[in-house]
Design an enzyme around this catalytic site. Structure first.
Site, PDB file in Angstrom:
ATOM      1  N   ASP A  15       0.880  -1.179   0.000  1.00 12.45           N
ATOM      2  CA  ASP A  15       0.000   0.000   0.000  1.00 12.45           C
ATOM      3  C   ASP A  15       0.915   1.225   0.000  1.00 12.45           C
ATOM      4  O   ASP A  15       2.121   1.119   0.218  1.00 12.45           O
ATOM      5  CB  ASP A  15      -0.890  -0.015   1.255  1.00 12.45           C
ATOM      6  CG  ASP A  15      -1.820   1.196   1.327  1.00 12.45           C
ATOM      7  OD1 ASP A  15      -2.308   1.644   0.265  1.00 12.45           O
ATOM      8  OD2 ASP A  15      -2.051   1.714   2.432  1.00 12.45           O
ATOM      9  N   SER A  16       0.311   2.381  -0.206  1.00 13.67           N
ATOM     10  CA  SER A  16       1.095   3.621  -0.109  1.00 13.67           C
ATOM     11  C   SER A  16       1.600   3.819   1.316  1.00 13.67           C
ATOM     12  O   SER A  16       2.513   4.606   1.536  1.00 13.67           O
ATOM     13  CB  SER A  16       0.220   4.819  -0.494  1.00 13.67           C
ATOM     14  OG  SER A  16      -0.837   4.938   0.444  1.00 13.67           O
ATOM     15  N   TYR A  47      -0.496   8.553  -2.052  1.00 16.72           N
ATOM     16  CA  TYR A  47      -0.541   8.422  -3.508  1.00 16.72           C
ATOM     17  C   TYR A  47      -1.677   9.279  -4.100  1.00 16.72           C
ATOM     18  O   TYR A  47      -1.642   9.657  -5.255  1.00 16.72           O
ATOM     19  CB  TYR A  47      -0.834   6.971  -3.903  1.00 16.72           C
ATOM     20  CG  TYR A  47       0.321   5.985  -3.807  1.00 16.72           C
ATOM     21  CD1 TYR A  47       1.610   6.378  -3.476  1.00 16.72           C
ATOM     22  CD2 TYR A  47       0.088   4.638  -4.085  1.00 16.72           C
ATOM     23  CE1 TYR A  47       2.635   5.448  -3.398  1.00 16.72           C
ATOM     24  CE2 TYR A  47       1.117   3.703  -4.015  1.00 16.72           C
ATOM     25  CZ  TYR A  47       2.384   4.104  -3.672  1.00 16.72           C
ATOM     26  OH  TYR A  47       3.392   3.183  -3.605  1.00 16.72           O
ATOM     27  N   GLY A  48      -2.709   9.498  -3.264  1.00 17.23           N
ATOM     28  CA  GLY A  48      -3.984  10.025  -3.754  1.00 17.23           C
ATOM     29  C   GLY A  48      -3.942  11.370  -4.436  1.00 17.23           C
ATOM     30  O   GLY A  48      -4.869  11.725  -5.162  1.00 17.23           O
ATOM     31  N   CYS A  78      -4.501  -1.316  -1.943  1.00 21.15           N
ATOM     32  CA  CYS A  78      -4.613   0.135  -2.130  1.00 21.15           C
ATOM     33  C   CYS A  78      -5.558   0.384  -3.295  1.00 21.15           C
ATOM     34  O   CYS A  78      -5.292  -0.068  -4.418  1.00 21.15           O
ATOM     35  CB  CYS A  78      -3.223   0.706  -2.425  1.00 21.15           C
ATOM     36  SG  CYS A  78      -3.211   2.475  -2.776  1.00 21.15           S
ATOM     37  N   ASN A  79      -6.650   1.083  -3.041  1.00 18.97           N
ATOM     38  CA  ASN A  79      -7.610   1.382  -4.118  1.00 18.97           C
ATOM     39  C   ASN A  79      -6.991   2.295  -5.173  1.00 18.97           C
ATOM     40  O   ASN A  79      -7.250   2.156  -6.362  1.00 18.97           O
ATOM     41  CB  ASN A  79      -8.846   2.074  -3.535  1.00 18.97           C
ATOM     42  CG  ASN A  79      -9.665   1.151  -2.658  1.00 18.97           C
ATOM     43  OD1 ASN A  79     -10.604   0.522  -3.116  1.00 18.97           O
ATOM     44  ND2 ASN A  79      -9.299   1.049  -1.398  1.00 18.97           N
ATOM     45  N   THR A  80      -6.172   3.231  -4.714  1.00 18.74           N
ATOM     46  CA  THR A  80      -5.597   4.205  -5.648  1.00 18.74           C
ATOM     47  C   THR A  80      -4.609   3.521  -6.592  1.00 18.74           C
ATOM     48  O   THR A  80      -4.664   3.718  -7.815  1.00 18.74           O
ATOM     49  CB  THR A  80      -4.885   5.334  -4.858  1.00 18.74           C
ATOM     50  OG1 THR A  80      -5.775   5.816  -3.855  1.00 18.74           O
ATOM     51  CG2 THR A  80      -4.479   6.468  -5.765  1.00 18.74           C
ATOM     52  N   GLU A 156      -1.871   7.916   8.787  1.00 20.80           N
ATOM     53  CA  GLU A 156      -0.420   7.651   8.838  1.00 20.80           C
ATOM     54  C   GLU A 156       0.174   8.147  10.163  1.00 20.80           C
ATOM     55  O   GLU A 156       1.131   7.586  10.675  1.00 20.80           O
ATOM     56  CB  GLU A 156       0.297   8.340   7.667  1.00 20.80           C
ATOM     57  CG  GLU A 156       0.081   7.679   6.300  1.00 20.80           C
ATOM     58  CD  GLU A 156       0.806   6.353   6.139  1.00 20.80           C
ATOM     59  OE1 GLU A 156       2.000   6.259   6.450  1.00 20.80           O
ATOM     60  OE2 GLU A 156       0.140   5.384   5.692  1.00 20.80           O
ATOM     61  N   CYS A 188     -10.889   3.565   0.402  1.00 20.24           N
ATOM     62  CA  CYS A 188      -9.455   3.714   0.655  1.00 20.24           C
ATOM     63  C   CYS A 188      -9.148   2.858   1.873  1.00 20.24           C
ATOM     64  O   CYS A 188      -9.873   2.925   2.883  1.00 20.24           O
ATOM     65  CB  CYS A 188      -9.114   5.180   0.908  1.00 20.24           C
ATOM     66  SG  CYS A 188      -7.437   5.435   1.554  1.00 20.24           S
ATOM     67  N   HIS A 190      -6.920   3.006   4.086  1.00 12.34           N
ATOM     68  CA  HIS A 190      -6.613   3.746   5.318  1.00 12.34           C
ATOM     69  C   HIS A 190      -7.891   4.038   6.115  1.00 12.34           C
ATOM     70  O   HIS A 190      -7.873   4.070   7.345  1.00 12.34           O
ATOM     71  CB  HIS A 190      -5.934   5.080   4.999  1.00 12.34           C
ATOM     72  CG  HIS A 190      -4.481   4.985   4.662  1.00 12.34           C
ATOM     73  ND1 HIS A 190      -4.026   4.507   3.453  1.00 12.34           N
ATOM     74  CD2 HIS A 190      -3.369   5.317   5.378  1.00 12.34           C
ATOM     75  CE1 HIS A 190      -2.696   4.558   3.444  1.00 12.34           C
ATOM     76  NE2 HIS A 190      -2.276   5.038   4.591  1.00 12.34           N
TER      77      HIS A 190
HETATM   78  N1  DGL Z   1      -4.671   3.177   1.093  1.00 10.17           N
HETATM   79  C1  DGL Z   1      -4.671   3.892  -0.165  1.00 10.17           C
HETATM   80  C2  DGL Z   1      -5.972   3.594  -0.918  1.00 10.17           C
HETATM   81  O1  DGL Z   1      -6.625   2.606  -0.639  1.00 10.17           O
HETATM   82  C3  DGL Z   1      -4.386   5.325   0.101  1.00 10.17           C
HETATM   83  C4  DGL Z   1      -3.857   6.023  -1.076  1.00 10.17           C
HETATM   84  C5  DGL Z   1      -3.053   7.261  -0.745  1.00 10.17           C
HETATM   85  O2  DGL Z   1      -1.924   7.114  -0.291  1.00 10.17           O
HETATM   86  O3  DGL Z   1      -3.549   8.372  -0.978  1.00 10.17           O
HETATM   87  O4  DGL Z   1      -6.327   4.299  -1.824  1.00 10.17           O
END
Ligand code: DGL
Length: 275
Positions: A15-16, A47-48, A78-80, A156, A188, A190
């Site tokens: 994940d990010s 990442y978003g 991670c969805n992104t 985070e 997301c 997170h």
């Molecule tokens: N956990 C990531 C997701 O599911 C977060 C992406 C990010 O870092 O913005 O999208």
């Protein structure tokens, strides 16, 4: 007879940052003996709000590291990263890749008011993936897309229930509830750690849906039944790695994992050390 070289022992998850731990926990609950390598790209989170090119490059680099480490299945927690990079990852790698997308389909099935809210990063909200999900499953339902800049950073930092987090969540969620949303999608990984705060603000009647259990089931399908899993003489282990500072990561990883864990720095070519 099963070919021993096709046996799966190690699953790579990334994940990010720390959000994918919500997915890892869901898979671990289902599978006690497989080994996991988890990489948090916290040095580059979030990442978003990044460009698609940046996310693709990071996802490619991180999956290379997981494969070098011996991962036989990759879970993009991670969805992104899924929305932006999974097609390229699948074109590049031959091992199974389990990925995730916001649970818009089950939310549409569940809503009684005909209004759902989707909380996700900016990049996910504006992605073709979300546009496709809305087109395919959103007939007759109002889908309120809510980007949440800054929320990943709060998780985070472990700020799951601070006054500021509650205040910010209220700003994001209240307009959705005012428009009669009775179902919220956490798009997301997170945000799963903010579920208690989100439920408190949204009210007990609002249903919150996220995808970690679905990803765990999908991973189990790839792992197959026990005879496809390499015999292990030990309980499954986790190797936690970060591209950020391991010292900073230690506390938040332990908080979210639910017990003390050691986090190491991801260094290129450090692998084959065994999980
Ligand atoms: N956990 C990531 C997701 O599911 C977060 C992406 C990010 O870092 O913005 O999208």
């Amino acid at each position: 007879m099963t070919n021993p070289s096709s046996l799966v022992r190690t699953v790579g998850v990334f994940d990010s940052g720390v959000g994918g731990l919500s997915v890892l926990k869901a898979i671990r609950r289902k599978h006690p003996t497989v080994d996991f390598i988890y990489i948090a790209d916290s040095g580059n989170a979030p990442y978003g709000s990044r460009s698609a090119e940046f996310i693709e490059n990071r996802a490619s680099h991180i999956t290379d590291s997981l494969v070098d480490a011996g991962a036989q299945i990759i879970v993009v927690a991670c969805n992104t990263a899924t929305a932006i990079a999974v097609a390229k990852l699948r074109a590049k790698l031959t091992i199974p890749i389990v990925a995730m997308e916001p649970a818009i389909k089950p939310a549409v099935t569940h809503t009684k008011t005909g209004v759902i809210g989707v909380l996700a990063t900016e990049r996910t909200i504006e992605s073709p993936t979300v546009a496709r999900l809305c087109r395919e499953f959103g007939q007759g339902v109002k889908i309120l897309l809510q980007p949440c800049p800054g929320l990943v950073e709060l998780v985070e930092r472990g700020e799951l229930s601070s006054d500021y987090t509650h205040e910010y969540l209220r700003k994001l969620i209240s307009p959705l509830i005012d428009q009669k949303a009775d179902t919220l999608v956490l798009g997301c990984t997170h945000y799963v750690f903010l579920e208690p705060a989100i439920q408190l603000i949204a009210g007990v009647k609002v249903c919150i849906i996220e995808s970690s259990a679905a990803v765990a089931r999908q991973t189990m399908r790839h792992l197959g039944n026990e005879k496809n899993i390499a015999p292990g003489e030990h309980a499954g282990r986790e190797l936690f790695l970060t591209t950020g500072s391991p010292e900073n990561a230690q506390a938040i990883f332990s908080q979210l994992w639910g017990s003390p864990v050691e986090v190491q720095a991801l260094e290129d070519k450090q692998f084959h050390s065994g999980v």
